[in-house]
Write an enzyme that holds these catalytic residues in place. Structure first.
Site, PDB file in Angstrom:
ATOM      1  N   CYS A  25     -46.507 -81.603 -19.461  1.00 18.02           N
ATOM      2  CA  CYS A  25     -47.099 -81.989 -18.178  1.00 18.02           C
ATOM      3  C   CYS A  25     -48.610 -81.729 -18.205  1.00 18.02           C
ATOM      4  CB  CYS A  25     -46.439 -81.209 -17.049  1.00 18.02           C
ATOM      5  SG  CYS A  25     -47.300 -81.345 -15.482  1.00 18.02           S
TER       6      CYS A  25
ATOM      7  N   CYS B 161     -49.754 -78.919 -15.901  1.00 21.88           N
ATOM      8  CA  CYS B 161     -49.400 -77.605 -16.462  1.00 21.88           C
ATOM      9  C   CYS B 161     -50.402 -77.225 -17.558  1.00 21.88           C
ATOM     10  CB  CYS B 161     -47.994 -77.626 -17.036  1.00 21.88           C
ATOM     11  SG  CYS B 161     -46.672 -77.501 -15.804  1.00 21.88           S
TER      12      CYS B 161
ATOM     13  N   ASP C 242     -60.909 -84.202  -9.753  1.00 16.72           N
ATOM     14  CA  ASP C 242     -60.129 -85.355 -10.225  1.00 16.72           C
ATOM     15  C   ASP C 242     -60.927 -86.110 -11.285  1.00 16.72           C
ATOM     16  OD1 ASP C 242     -57.589 -87.122  -8.829  1.00 16.72           O
ATOM     17  OD2 ASP C 242     -58.939 -88.191 -10.189  1.00 16.72           O
TER      18      ASP C 242
ATOM     19  N   HIS D  44     -44.706 -75.297 -12.184  1.00 15.93           N
ATOM     20  CA  HIS D  44     -44.402 -76.725 -12.145  1.00 15.93           C
ATOM     21  C   HIS D  44     -43.335 -77.069 -11.114  1.00 15.93           C
ATOM     22  CE1 HIS D  44     -44.064 -80.821 -13.820  1.00 15.93           C
ATOM     23  NE2 HIS D  44     -42.815 -80.706 -13.425  1.00 15.93           N
TER      24      HIS D  44
ATOM     25  N   ASN E 158     -49.416 -87.476  -2.316  1.00 14.11           N
ATOM     26  CA  ASN E 158     -48.625 -88.664  -2.646  1.00 14.11           C
ATOM     27  C   ASN E 158     -47.269 -88.216  -3.170  1.00 14.11           C
ATOM     28  OD1 ASN E 158     -50.655 -90.572  -2.012  1.00 14.11           O
ATOM     29  ND2 ASN E 158     -51.654 -90.198  -3.979  1.00 14.11           N
TER      30      ASN E 158
ATOM     31  N   THR F 119     -48.593 -90.614  -9.410  1.00 13.68           N
ATOM     32  CA  THR F 119     -48.635 -90.939 -10.839  1.00 13.68           C
ATOM     33  C   THR F 119     -48.450 -89.716 -11.734  1.00 13.68           C
ATOM     34  OG1 THR F 119     -51.048 -90.742 -10.868  1.00 13.68           O
ATOM     35  CG2 THR F 119     -50.132 -92.950 -10.500  1.00 13.68           C
TER      36      THR F 119
ATOM     37  N   HIS G 195     -46.437 -83.524 -11.087  1.00  8.81           N
ATOM     38  CA  HIS G 195     -46.658 -82.087 -10.857  1.00  8.81           C
ATOM     39  C   HIS G 195     -47.294 -82.033  -9.470  1.00  8.81           C
ATOM     40  CE1 HIS G 195     -47.995 -77.908 -12.461  1.00  8.81           C
ATOM     41  NE2 HIS G 195     -48.419 -77.983 -11.190  1.00  8.81           N
TER      42      HIS G 195
ATOM     43  N   HIS H  10     -49.268 -81.891  -6.285  1.00  7.40           N
ATOM     44  CA  HIS H  10     -50.715 -81.712  -6.128  1.00  7.40           C
ATOM     45  C   HIS H  10     -51.167 -82.220  -4.772  1.00  7.40           C
ATOM     46  CE1 HIS H  10     -49.994 -85.596  -8.116  1.00  7.40           C
ATOM     47  NE2 HIS H  10     -51.046 -86.063  -7.451  1.00  7.40           N
TER      48      HIS H  10
ATOM     49  N   HIS I  42     -54.480 -83.707  -2.881  1.00  5.08           N
ATOM     50  CA  HIS I  42     -55.836 -84.238  -3.028  1.00  5.08           C
ATOM     51  C   HIS I  42     -56.689 -83.696  -1.881  1.00  5.08           C
ATOM     52  CE1 HIS I  42     -54.864 -87.648  -5.875  1.00  5.08           C
ATOM     53  NE2 HIS I  42     -53.649 -87.431  -5.377  1.00  5.08           N
TER      54      HIS I  42
END
Ligand code: 5GP
Ligand code: ZN
Length: 115
Positions: A4, A7, A30, A46, A85, A93, A96, A98, A100
């Site tokens: 990942c 990770c 990003d 994870h 998302n 996409t 893991h 996350h 934003h």
């Protein structure tokens, strides 16, 4: 999850521009920013996403990190937007979890853009 990418960023195997971190969370720029400030806040542990039985403590750590990340990146006063998302319709996409954090310029009032 050794394969990942997030990770690997969390454990230092691949580089990222880390802007803030603590025991539970890492925040980094990003790779393809969509705003002047675009940071991803991730748990070190994870989880594939919101549907992965994430414990409340992990959610709390992510949310608690957001204002600290905003201060570290200079957008605490000007404001920022947090987006998670989840799944194909949302365009997730990286599997893991996350958050934003987007800021640094005025954003559109609407939050939803249908494809
Ligand atoms: P998603 O579409 O899953 O919500 O967001 C994944 C984000 O991760 C995208 O905005 C993408 O630009 C970012 N990303 C993907 N791979 C990497 C990487 O290796 N390093 C960094 N810093 N960001 C990445
Ligand atoms: Zn991972």
């Amino acid at each position: 999850m050794t394969e990942c990418v997030f990770c690997m960023i969390a454990n230092g195997t691949i580089p990222a521009t880390i802007v803030w971190e603590d025991e539970h969370v890492v925040a980094f720029r990003d790779l393809h920013p969509q705003a002047p400030v675009h940071v991803l806040i991730i748990p070190r542990r994870h989880y594939s996403g919101m549907e992965d039985e994430v414990p409340a403590e992990a959610h709390a750590a992510l949310c608690a990190a957001a204002p600290a990340v905003a201060r570290a990146t200079g957008v605490a006063e000007s404001g920022y937007r947090l987006i998670v998302n989840t799944g194909p319709d949302a365009g997730q996409t990286v599997a893991h979890l996350h958050v934003h954090l987007l800021g640094g310029a005025p954003m559109s009032e609407g939050m939803v853009t249908l494809a």
